[in-house]
Design a protein around this motif. Sequence first.
Motif, short mmCIF file in Angstrom:
data_model
loop_
_atom_site.label_atom_id
_atom_site.label_comp_id
_atom_site.label_asym_id
_atom_site.label_seq_id
_atom_site.Cartn_x
_atom_site.Cartn_y
_atom_site.Cartn_z
N ILE A 7 -6.08 2.27 -13.78
CA ILE A 7 -6.48 1.86 -12.43
C ILE A 7 -6.48 0.34 -12.39
O ILE A 7 -7.19 -0.30 -13.18
N TYR A 8 -5.69 -0.22 -11.52
CA TYR A 8 -5.61 -1.67 -11.37
C TYR A 8 -6.12 -2.04 -9.98
O TYR A 8 -5.83 -1.35 -9.01
N LYS A 9 -6.84 -3.16 -9.91
CA LYS A 9 -7.32 -3.67 -8.62
C LYS A 9 -6.98 -5.14 -8.55
O LYS A 9 -7.28 -5.90 -9.47
N GLU A 10 -6.38 -5.51 -7.44
CA GLU A 10 -6.06 -6.91 -7.21
C GLU A 10 -7.36 -7.71 -7.18
O GLU A 10 -8.38 -7.26 -6.65
N LYS A 11 -7.34 -8.91 -7.74
CA LYS A 11 -8.54 -9.75 -7.84
C LYS A 11 -8.82 -10.44 -6.50
O LYS A 11 -8.70 -11.65 -6.37
N LYS A 12 -9.17 -9.63 -5.53
CA LYS A 12 -9.52 -10.11 -4.19
C LYS A 12 -10.71 -9.30 -3.71
O LYS A 12 -10.85 -8.14 -4.07
N LYS A 142 -18.43 4.25 -8.73
CA LYS A 142 -18.60 3.64 -10.06
C LYS A 142 -17.42 2.73 -10.40
O LYS A 142 -17.60 1.65 -10.97
N VAL A 143 -16.21 3.15 -10.06
CA VAL A 143 -15.03 2.31 -10.30
C VAL A 143 -15.17 0.99 -9.55
O VAL A 143 -14.96 -0.09 -10.12
N MET A 144 -15.56 1.05 -8.29
CA MET A 144 -15.71 -0.17 -7.51
C MET A 144 -16.85 -1.04 -8.05
O MET A 144 -16.73 -2.27 -8.08
N GLU A 145 -17.94 -0.43 -8.51
CA GLU A 145 -19.03 -1.20 -9.11
C GLU A 145 -18.55 -1.95 -10.35
O GLU A 145 -18.90 -3.12 -10.56
N MET A 146 -17.75 -1.29 -11.17
CA MET A 146 -17.25 -1.94 -12.39
C MET A 146 -16.29 -3.08 -12.05
O MET A 146 -16.35 -4.14 -12.67
N GLU A 148 -16.37 -4.86 -9.29
CA GLU A 148 -17.21 -5.92 -8.74
C GLU A 148 -17.97 -6.65 -9.84
O GLU A 148 -18.11 -7.88 -9.78
N TYR A 149 -18.44 -5.93 -10.83
CA TYR A 149 -19.13 -6.55 -11.96
C TYR A 149 -18.20 -7.56 -12.65
O TYR A 149 -18.58 -8.70 -12.92
N ASP A 154 -16.28 -13.15 -13.44
CA ASP A 154 -15.20 -14.14 -13.35
C ASP A 154 -15.46 -15.20 -12.28
O ASP A 154 -14.68 -16.13 -12.16
N GLY A 155 -16.52 -15.02 -11.48
CA GLY A 155 -16.84 -15.98 -10.43
C GLY A 155 -16.04 -15.80 -9.16
O GLY A 155 -15.99 -16.70 -8.33
N LEU A 156 -15.42 -14.63 -8.98
CA LEU A 156 -14.63 -14.40 -7.77
C LEU A 156 -15.47 -13.98 -6.58
O LEU A 156 -15.07 -14.16 -5.45
N ILE A 157 -16.65 -13.40 -6.86
CA ILE A 157 -17.55 -12.97 -5.80
C ILE A 157 -18.82 -13.80 -5.91
O ILE A 157 -19.39 -13.94 -6.98
#
Length: 158
Positions: A7-12, A142-146, A148-149, A154-157
């Motif tokens: 599962i990949y999520k763009e860093k946005k 849980k995937v979204m929580e991880m 976001e963590y 990384d300081g993106l949020i």
Amino acid sequence: MDVSITIYKEKKEKDFRMIILPSGRSKIGLIQDKDYGIISYLNKKDSKKIGEFIYWALSESDNEEIENVINVQWCKQYFNCSSNLKVVNEYNYINFKFYKNEYILLLFKRDGRGYSPFKDENGNMVEYIFPEKPTALELGTKVMEMFEYKERYDGLIE
């Protein structure tokens, strides 16, 4: 059956792209992504749908040898990026696996031109083992929580 989903999520934070890939086996028996998957532009509020997509990928995963391997660079096949380095710079990665009757999520970090397990400030791998099969909503949440963590780390949020 032991299978793995990538599962990949763009860093946005918003309007991010997610890529969910089922797996099979290479000629020598290693887990390998199949040449198809789901590319979506869902948001955090769509956690149930994210979980449903992951379960679809799980149902498509098996221990069968992938016979007709296509010869397209990984970075172009799934991400439309010019290099693997660009992928690891722009996407976070979670592995979801069903192993020994457990459902496990494992967070990864960029490591050179690839990924390695992400460790928290105490040196522990960031993983989550579900006590029983999660619902699609629980899994997607849980995937979204991880993710976001990792993005907070990384300081993106903010």
